[in-house]
Design a protein around this motif. Structure first.
Motif: not given
Length: 351
Positions: A167-171
């Motif tokens: 999620a940190q990588g995507v958002f």
């Protein structure tokens, strides 16, 4: 005392959302007798799936919330197949699923040239799907042996870290917010003593509706009877012809869907979304299921309203820095006075 009606309203709607999260938490514990510490990741991903539906696809909220629940439910099934099912029974399909999941992660996170990232993601998704099918259809496992009691909990922690990192990588690590015009903001007056925002009304109504639906599903449907049978004794359930693997998958779907709904509702209410948003509510949810009684859905609902009220009233009338201290003091008190929880029963009679 003039603030009391307002604080009671705040405690009720926050307790309803927390109950939604905790009931999914205790559902998995009741069936598999494990604490799923990746439940907060489902909560977070449910909020972000709705956020993507609203901001990127332009879909209305009444469509985005069910899709977020479905997405979080499917993610919970993937979590079971990655983190819990291989511990219960390792199959060739489980190994194929892990290979596909690793390829998918590399395709999402890695900085690949134009065609390769898409190829890796497509191959990983196809391989993971094939692994799930093979795992479900497996007749003879490669390994099936008892595992240490802490192994599922440790595995869920690892899975939670992976999902949060993705999620940190995507958002990104920054805070995301729903568009302000997505829902009316004008507060509603309650007899001139308190006000409630329309989004808080939505949280309360939808949470209570989903809680009632879950209760009816557990008590009145064949799936509910199968869940209760497995919770009573898995071996006996297998002898009765219940497909335990399929019922466990459906249980994880329901648990993830409830967590996803709670994530969307609280994400809308506070309008603050971030990859680590599930950490705080996960601790609160763990407290709720212990106070209410491990494996008791009704106990989780009662304890959630109690914890929600304590958190709100401690902030309003005491010191906000002691909010969690009062909640954990309640937890210790319940463990001392009634270790099985408010509505909990001993493991020998748990259903």
């Amino acid at each position: 005392m003039e603030q009391l009606p307002q604080q009671l309203i705040n405690g009720i709607w926050q307790g309803a959302a927390l109950a939604l999260f905790a009931m999914g938490y205790t559902l998995v514990f009741g069936v598999l007798d494990i604490v799923n510490l990746a439940h907060g990741a489902n909560y977070m991903w449910g909020a972000f799936i709705a956020f993507l539906c609203v901001t990127q696809l332009g879909w209305p909220l009444w469509v985005s919330i069910p899709l977020a629940m479905i997405g979080a439910g499917l993610l919970a099934i993937l979590l079971d197949r990655l983190a819990f099912k291989p511990l219960r029974s390792l199959t060739m399909g489980g190994l194929v699923l892990w290979a596909g999941f690793i390829l998918l992660l590399l395709g999402i996170i890695g900085a690949w040239p134009a065609p390769w990232g898409m190829i890796l993601r497509g191959a990983g998704a196809a391989l993971a799907l094939a692994g799930i099918v093979l795992d479900y259809r497996a007749i003879r496992p490669l390994r099936q042996a008892p595992v240490p009691r802490l192994a599922p909990m440790i595995s869920s922690i690892g899975a939670s870290i992976i999902f949060i990192s993705v999620a940190q990588g995507v958002f990104g690590a920054q805070v995301s917010r729903f568009p302000p015009e997505i829902f009316p903001t004008a507060p509603l007056s309650l007899f001139g003593r308190a006000v409630i925002a329309p989004i808080q009304v939505l949280v309360l109504v939808l949470a209570l509706s989903l809680m009632l639906t879950l209760r009816l599903l557990i008590e009145r449907t064949s799936l509910g009877r199968a869940i209760r049978a497995i919770a009573w004794n898995e071996r006996t359930a297998r002898l009765l012809g219940i497909n335990v693997d399929w019922v466990v998958a459906q249980t994880f779907f329901l648990s993830g869907a409830l967590a996803g709904a709670a994530g969307v509702l609280l994400g809308l209410a506070f309008n603050r979304l971030e990859p680590t948003m599930g950490n705080e509510v996960e601790l609160a949810g763990l407290t709720v299921i212990i106070v209410g009684g491990m494996g008791s859905i009704g106990g989780a609902a009662v304890a959630a309203f109690l914890v929600g009220m304590i958190r709100v009233l401690s902030v309003a009338y005491l010191d906000s820095s002691f909010r969690d201290a009062f909640v954990f003091a309640l937890l210790i008190l319940v463990l001392l006075v009634r270790p099985s929880g408010i509505l909990g029963r001993s493991s020998s009679v748990r259903a």
